[in-house]
Design a protein around this motif. Structure first.
Motif, PDB file in Angstrom:
ATOM      1  N   GLY A  86       0.424  -1.333  -0.198  1.00 43.69           N
ATOM      2  CA  GLY A  86       0.229   0.129  -0.102  1.00 43.69           C
ATOM      3  C   GLY A  86       0.931   1.544   0.120  1.00 43.69           C
ATOM      4  N   VAL A  87       2.439   1.019  -0.425  1.00 40.74           N
ATOM      5  CA  VAL A  87       2.292   2.586  -0.311  1.00 40.74           C
ATOM      6  C   VAL A  87       3.820   2.101  -1.777  1.00 40.74           C
ATOM      7  CG1 VAL A  87       3.399   3.041   2.181  1.00 40.74           C
ATOM      8  CG2 VAL A  87       4.766   1.403   0.793  1.00 40.74           C
ATOM      9  N   SER A  88       3.843   3.057  -2.441  1.00 42.07           N
ATOM     10  CA  SER A  88       4.496   3.616  -3.477  1.00 42.07           C
ATOM     11  C   SER A  88       6.185   2.708  -3.417  1.00 42.07           C
ATOM     12  CB  SER A  88       5.048   4.951  -4.425  1.00 42.07           C
ATOM     13  OG  SER A  88       3.658   5.331  -4.250  1.00 42.07           O
ATOM     14  N   MET A 125      16.720   5.052   3.656  1.00 40.93           N
ATOM     15  CA  MET A 125      15.909   5.373   4.942  1.00 40.93           C
ATOM     16  C   MET A 125      14.925   6.266   3.785  1.00 40.93           C
ATOM     17  SD  MET A 125      17.122   9.145   6.865  1.00 40.93           S
ATOM     18  CE  MET A 125      18.260   9.613   5.370  1.00 40.93           C
ATOM     19  N   ASN A 126      13.773   6.312   4.621  1.00 36.40           N
ATOM     20  CA  ASN A 126      13.130   7.478   4.491  1.00 36.40           C
ATOM     21  C   ASN A 126      11.861   8.249   4.744  1.00 36.40           C
ATOM     22  OD1 ASN A 126      11.002   4.363   4.079  1.00 36.40           O
ATOM     23  ND2 ASN A 126       9.388   5.663   3.745  1.00 36.40           N
ATOM     24  N   ASP A 127      10.930   8.104   4.798  1.00 36.34           N
ATOM     25  CA  ASP A 127       9.752   9.479   5.764  1.00 36.34           C
ATOM     26  C   ASP A 127      10.617  10.178   7.180  1.00 36.34           C
ATOM     27  OD1 ASP A 127       8.573   8.091   3.931  1.00 36.34           O
ATOM     28  OD2 ASP A 127       6.878   8.437   5.371  1.00 36.34           O
ATOM     29  N   TYR A 142      13.065   8.500  11.275  1.00 36.99           N
ATOM     30  CA  TYR A 142      13.979   7.906  10.404  1.00 36.99           C
ATOM     31  C   TYR A 142      12.394   6.191  10.565  1.00 36.99           C
ATOM     32  CZ  TYR A 142      17.939   6.573  11.272  1.00 36.99           C
ATOM     33  OH  TYR A 142      19.053   6.130  11.154  1.00 36.99           O
ATOM     34  N   GLN A 143      11.750   5.931   9.089  1.00 37.00           N
ATOM     35  CA  GLN A 143      11.655   5.096   7.973  1.00 37.00           C
ATOM     36  C   GLN A 143      13.309   4.501   7.588  1.00 37.00           C
ATOM     37  OE1 GLN A 143       8.283   4.223   7.665  1.00 37.00           O
ATOM     38  NE2 GLN A 143       8.582   4.430   9.049  1.00 37.00           N
ATOM     39  N   TYR A 144      13.677   3.009   8.163  1.00 30.48           N
ATOM     40  CA  TYR A 144      15.167   2.772   7.843  1.00 30.48           C
ATOM     41  C   TYR A 144      14.807   0.992   7.457  1.00 30.48           C
ATOM     42  CZ  TYR A 144      19.320   1.688   9.092  1.00 30.48           C
ATOM     43  OH  TYR A 144      20.648   0.957   8.378  1.00 30.48           O
ATOM     44  N   ASN A 153      11.230  -3.869   5.210  1.00 36.05           N
ATOM     45  CA  ASN A 153      11.146  -4.377   6.811  1.00 36.05           C
ATOM     46  C   ASN A 153      11.401  -2.322   7.650  1.00 36.05           C
ATOM     47  OD1 ASN A 153      11.496  -6.727   5.710  1.00 36.05           O
ATOM     48  ND2 ASN A 153      14.057  -5.472   5.478  1.00 36.05           N
ATOM     49  N   ILE A 154      10.470  -2.753   7.458  1.00 33.46           N
ATOM     50  CA  ILE A 154      10.525  -0.857   8.076  1.00 33.46           C
ATOM     51  C   ILE A 154      10.576  -0.781   9.425  1.00 33.46           C
ATOM     52  CG2 ILE A 154       9.512   1.043   8.230  1.00 33.46           C
ATOM     53  CD1 ILE A 154      11.444   0.928   5.881  1.00 33.46           C
ATOM     54  N   THR A 155      11.854   0.209   9.802  1.00 32.10           N
ATOM     55  CA  THR A 155      11.977   0.170  11.427  1.00 32.10           C
ATOM     56  C   THR A 155      12.681   1.831  11.555  1.00 32.10           C
ATOM     57  OG1 THR A 155      12.867  -2.164  11.307  1.00 32.10           O
ATOM     58  CG2 THR A 155      14.578  -0.269  12.776  1.00 32.10           C
ATOM     59  N   TRP A 305      -3.836  10.531   0.164  1.00 29.26           N
ATOM     60  CA  TRP A 305      -3.270  11.531   0.529  1.00 29.26           C
ATOM     61  C   TRP A 305      -2.341  11.243   1.830  1.00 29.26           C
ATOM     62  CZ3 TRP A 305      -6.746  16.655   2.257  1.00 29.26           C
ATOM     63  CH2 TRP A 305      -6.400  17.494   1.133  1.00 29.26           C
ATOM     64  N   GLU A 306      -1.432  10.394   1.838  1.00 27.30           N
ATOM     65  CA  GLU A 306       0.208  10.314   2.708  1.00 27.30           C
ATOM     66  C   GLU A 306       0.881  11.636   3.891  1.00 27.30           C
ATOM     67  OE1 GLU A 306       2.006   6.232   1.140  1.00 27.30           O
ATOM     68  OE2 GLU A 306       2.791   8.503   0.259  1.00 27.30           O
ATOM     69  N   CYS A 307       0.906  11.313   4.664  1.00 30.48           N
ATOM     70  CA  CYS A 307       1.862  11.910   5.884  1.00 30.48           C
ATOM     71  C   CYS A 307       0.895  13.618   5.209  1.00 30.48           C
ATOM     72  CB  CYS A 307       3.168  12.341   5.165  1.00 30.48           C
ATOM     73  SG  CYS A 307       3.886  10.743   5.271  1.00 30.48           S
ATOM     74  N   TYR A 379      10.296  14.869  -0.413  1.00 27.15           N
ATOM     75  CA  TYR A 379       8.302  13.912  -0.898  1.00 27.15           C
ATOM     76  C   TYR A 379       8.339  13.811   1.452  1.00 27.15           C
ATOM     77  CZ  TYR A 379       4.527  11.156  -0.993  1.00 27.15           C
ATOM     78  OH  TYR A 379       3.254  10.224  -1.008  1.00 27.15           O
ATOM     79  N   ALA A 380       7.345  13.910   1.670  1.00 30.32           N
ATOM     80  CA  ALA A 380       7.045  12.541   3.237  1.00 30.32           C
ATOM     81  C   ALA A 380       7.541  13.634   4.048  1.00 30.32           C
ATOM     82  CB  ALA A 380       7.052  11.303   3.248  1.00 30.32           C
ATOM     83  N   SER A 381       7.605  14.879   3.884  1.00 28.73           N
ATOM     84  CA  SER A 381       7.709  15.564   4.845  1.00 28.73           C
ATOM     85  C   SER A 381       6.822  15.975   6.438  1.00 28.73           C
ATOM     86  CB  SER A 381       8.731  17.017   4.414  1.00 28.73           C
ATOM     87  OG  SER A 381       7.208  17.493   4.354  1.00 28.73           O
ATOM     88  N   GLY A 396      12.104  17.008   4.772  1.00 25.69           N
ATOM     89  CA  GLY A 396      11.499  15.913   4.565  1.00 25.69           C
ATOM     90  C   GLY A 396      12.658  15.317   3.638  1.00 25.69           C
ATOM     91  N   TRP A 397      12.021  14.030   2.829  1.00 23.63           N
ATOM     92  CA  TRP A 397      12.846  13.443   2.137  1.00 23.63           C
ATOM     93  C   TRP A 397      13.320  12.771   1.132  1.00 23.63           C
ATOM     94  CZ3 TRP A 397       9.820   8.382   0.389  1.00 23.63           C
ATOM     95  CH2 TRP A 397      10.912   7.812  -0.685  1.00 23.63           C
ATOM     96  N   ILE A 398      14.468  12.984   0.757  1.00 19.87           N
ATOM     97  CA  ILE A 398      14.800  12.875  -0.614  1.00 19.87           C
ATOM     98  C   ILE A 398      16.007  11.622  -0.894  1.00 19.87           C
ATOM     99  CG2 ILE A 398      16.552  14.627  -2.115  1.00 19.87           C
ATOM    100  CD1 ILE A 398      15.322  16.509  -0.240  1.00 19.87           C
TER     101      ILE A 398
HETATM  102  N1  DQQ Z   1       6.260   6.108   3.703  1.00 17.93           N
HETATM  103  C1  DQQ Z   1       5.712   5.561   5.073  1.00 17.93           C
HETATM  104  C2  DQQ Z   1       4.378   5.052   5.325  1.00 17.93           C
HETATM  105  C3  DQQ Z   1       3.609   7.085   4.395  1.00 17.93           C
HETATM  106  C4  DQQ Z   1       4.932   6.138   3.589  1.00 17.93           C
HETATM  107  C5  DQQ Z   1       6.239   3.794   4.664  1.00 17.93           C
HETATM  108  C6  DQQ Z   1       5.296   8.175   2.155  1.00 17.93           C
HETATM  109  O1  DQQ Z   1       3.422   5.796   6.389  1.00 17.93           O
HETATM  110  O2  DQQ Z   1       2.930   6.775   3.936  1.00 17.93           O
HETATM  111  O3  DQQ Z   1       7.901   4.153   4.914  1.00 17.93           O
HETATM  112  O4  DQQ Z   1       6.134   8.073   1.582  1.00 17.93           O
END
Ligand code: DQQ
Length: 641
Positions: A86-88, A125-127, A142-144, A153-155, A305-307, A379-381, A396-398
């Motif tokens: 459910g996420v891109s 790493m993301n958001d 941060y999403q890792y 495997n987000i931690t 709509w995320e974040c 994104y996901a700021s 923000g995540w680059i």
């Molecule tokens: N990243 C997270 C979600 C969020 C997305 C998952 C946005 O919670 O919607 O890693 O980048």
């Protein structure tokens, strides 16, 4: 702090007229027959090097070429990861269908790692999550992915800083170890209650891939480092409500006080068909919630709509505001990250807490169809209120715009933006201003200044011995007579993104700087303005970043980013660009527009990277005034626990 500067380099156009026209079209190198043996030999050497590294047990934290199975199998297209949850997925993972065609080497790839942007030591790493200030320490979660340089495997990674620039890595704050978050401890936000308690709400992805909201809190509030986190025994505290898809319910915001002052509200992003929505809940204990009627806001056609971020800005003061502030002299910003196009859009408007409605000032600039925080990769700021310095700070995540196989070779992917203060733009009344936090200036070292008139079709080098880490501030004045004399362009409507970039010339632009350029401009990244005179005789300004010639390698996406930008009476054209190896963050007009580029040059690196001023207009000179600092590196390391 600026240190002693060498004498300023002054250029004049006569002396500097070493006209090097920008190449009119990107020229990726084509292997000639003569070159073929060289390429085969290089490929052989590269593969040998990779095999050598694979068998020599290189510690993963060392930046060496590192191939895992997915990268090594250039023909296989790995299964999509995020989409099924459910996420891109990584937006650029399909560059060149996964095949790496350029002879990358360790020098090029090592150079890409940033020096003063926040990054974990390795992996994906993301958001940014739950930023906050506690007992003098800024906390960033941060999403890792602990296991690889791709999403999964987000931690929750965790780091702390005294100044938002130098960081200590801490143990993971939360790992996916419960049925309700075993598929990922996803994005969340912090709320600091009046008594100092810290509430962390985040999205868990359950064993069945259902998105639920969860509560966590620090085990020991007296610990300034907030090392241990407790997941509430009441988790999950929220399931998707009726009518909301189980994969369309995520990313709770920081809470704000209800009108009575005795309850808290949060909003969570979702969609109904193609309409993006923000759902609001009210709670007094963060365990039991009431769903409020209607939506805080919705915009048809914008998708998931995320974040979401929702916060007040002052119309009259330059300080930031705590999240619960409302009333006269305040507007509310609503931001959502659009899953469909992967951009962060914001709009200014008015919040009516009684009716639980936010209304945009201008429906044409509504969330998802109007302003973006950043016209590049961002994104996901998320913002937070810094209660010490009374400012609101945006992270923000680059992500990367290279082939996924390259990220696997490097062993890392993605950075966080430089934290930016965010305030209302009192001059236009329609924009926000984003600006790098003042602490960044502590990394400024030697500086160079130049005041120079740059004639039409000129490129002027700026003397600096190393140009991979820079803070560049430059202002431009366009020759007024030329502006007056310019004939209105028929069918004006310039758009950076479809313009073909800085090589395409108009009467009044483009003009700006070339960063990460080599001497011969075979590689360069122009950051520039383009001014167009419309049929009504008025000029319209555009701020763009052109990656088309940023790298000779085909394995990276090259885009022209940008947007129109208001330049109000009395203002010059101004750019501030932060160059940090593979990232260039550029701010126009004091932060009214921002463009973040990821660029992967192969020649314009290390000692070969240069900076130029350029004016590719056909009918106007510009006067440029530039100051540029070499930037030191941030100290980012493990906390000595
Ligand atoms: N990243 C997270 C979600 C969020 C997305 C998952 C946005 O919670 O919607 O890693 O980048």
């Amino acid at each position: 702090m600026a240190t002693a500067s060498p004498p300023a380099e002054i250029y004049d156009v006569e002396g500097a007229a070493s006209y090097l026209p920008l190449p009119s079209s990107p020229t990726p190198p084509r292997p000639s027959k003569k070159l073929l043996p060289t390429i085969l030999l290089s490929s052989f050497l590269l593969i040998s090097l990779i095999l050598l590294l694979l068998t020599s047990q290189t510690p993963p934290s060392q930046l060496k070429l590192k191939l895992n199975d997915a990268a090594a199998d250039h023909t296989a297209t790995p299964l999509s990861r995020g989409v099924s949850q459910g996420v891109s997925e990584k937006v650029f993972r399909q560059v060149n269908g996964n095949a790496l065609t350029f002879p990358w080497n360790n020098v090029m790839l090592s150079w890409q790692r940033t020096a003063f942007h926040f990054q974990p030591e390795q992996n994906w790493m993301n958001d940014p999550n739950g930023p906050l200030l506690h007992k003098g320490w800024y906390h960033l979660f941060y999403q890792y992915n602990q296991e690889s340089a791709v999403w999964g495997n987000i931690t929750w990674g965790h780091a702390v800083s005294k100044d938002l620039i130098h960081w200590f890595h801490l143990p993971y704050a939360m790992v996916p170890d419960q049925w309700y978050d075993v598929n990922g401890v996803w994005t969340g936000s912090a709320t600091i209650l009046p008594d100092g308690q810290i509430i962390m709400l985040y999205t868990g992805d359950t064993t069945d891939a259902v998105q639920v909201q969860c509560l966590a809190y620090p085990a020991n509030l007296s610990d300034p480092l907030l090392i241990d986190w407790v997941k509430s025994p009441s988790n999950p505290v929220l399931f998707p409500p009726p009518g909301i898809g189980s994969k369309d319910f995520r990313d709770p915001t920081t809470a704000w006080l209800s009108p009575g002052g005795d309850k808290w509200r949060i909003t969570i992003g979702s969609k109904v068909n193609k309409t993006g929505i923000s759902i609001v809940y009210e709670t007094s204990d963060f365990i039991k919630y009431d769903l409020l009627d209607g939506y805080l806001h919705q915009v048809a056609g914008t998708g998931m709509w995320e974040c979401i971020d929702f916060y007040p800005v002052s119309l009259t003061e330059s300080n930031g505001l705590d999240t619960s502030v409302n009333g006269a002299g305040v507007k509310h910003v609503m931001k959502a990250s659009m899953d469909d196009d992967r951009h962060d859009y914001y709009a200014l408007g008015t919040y009516d807490p009684i009716g639980n409605k936010w209304t945009p000032d201008n429906p044409e600039l509504d969330v998802g169809i109007g302003h973006r925080y950043d016209y590049g990769i961002f994104y996901a700021s998320k913002t937070f209120y810094d209660q010490n310095k009374q400012r609101r700070i945006l992270w923000g995540w680059i992500s990367e715009s290279d082939a996924e196989g390259l990220d696997l070779m490097k062993g890392w992917a993605c950075v966080q933006s430089i934290p930016r203060t965010v305030v209302y733009d009192q001059k236009t009344g329609t924009d926000l201003l984003q600006w790098p936090v003042e602490e960044l200036e502590s990394l400024r070292g030697d500086s160079v200044e130049a005041d120079v008139k740059v004639g039409p079709g000129s490129v002027v080098p700026v003397a600096i011995d190393s140009a991979s880490q820079l803070d560049v501030e430059v202002s431009f004045e366009l020759d007024e007579e030329a502006v007056e004399a310019a004939v209105p362009e028929v069918g004006a409507g310039y758009d950076c993104t479809t313009s073909g970039g800085a090589a395409n010339r108009g009467v009044l632009g483009p003009f700006g700087i070339l960063v990460l350029a080599d001497d011969n401009l075979t590689e360069s990244t122009p950051i520039y303005f383009y001014v167009a005179k419309g049929a009504n005789g008025k000029t319209e300004s555009h701020f763009c970043a052109d990656e088309l010639r940023s790298s000779q390698a085909p394995d990276v996406v090259k885009t022209v980013y940008g947007s129109s930008v208001p330049v109000v009476d009395g203002e010059k054209f101004t750019i501030r660009s932060l160059v940090d190896h593979s990232i260039v963050e550029s701010f126009a007009q004091g932060g009214r527009r921002v463009i973040t580029s990821r660029v992967y040059p192969t020649k314009a690196i290390n000692g070969a990277a240069r900076v130029f001023l350029f004016n590719n207009a056909t009918g106007a000179s510009i006067t440029a005034s530039l100051k540029m600092w070499k930037m030191g590196s941030a100290d980012i390391r493990q906390f000595p626990l």
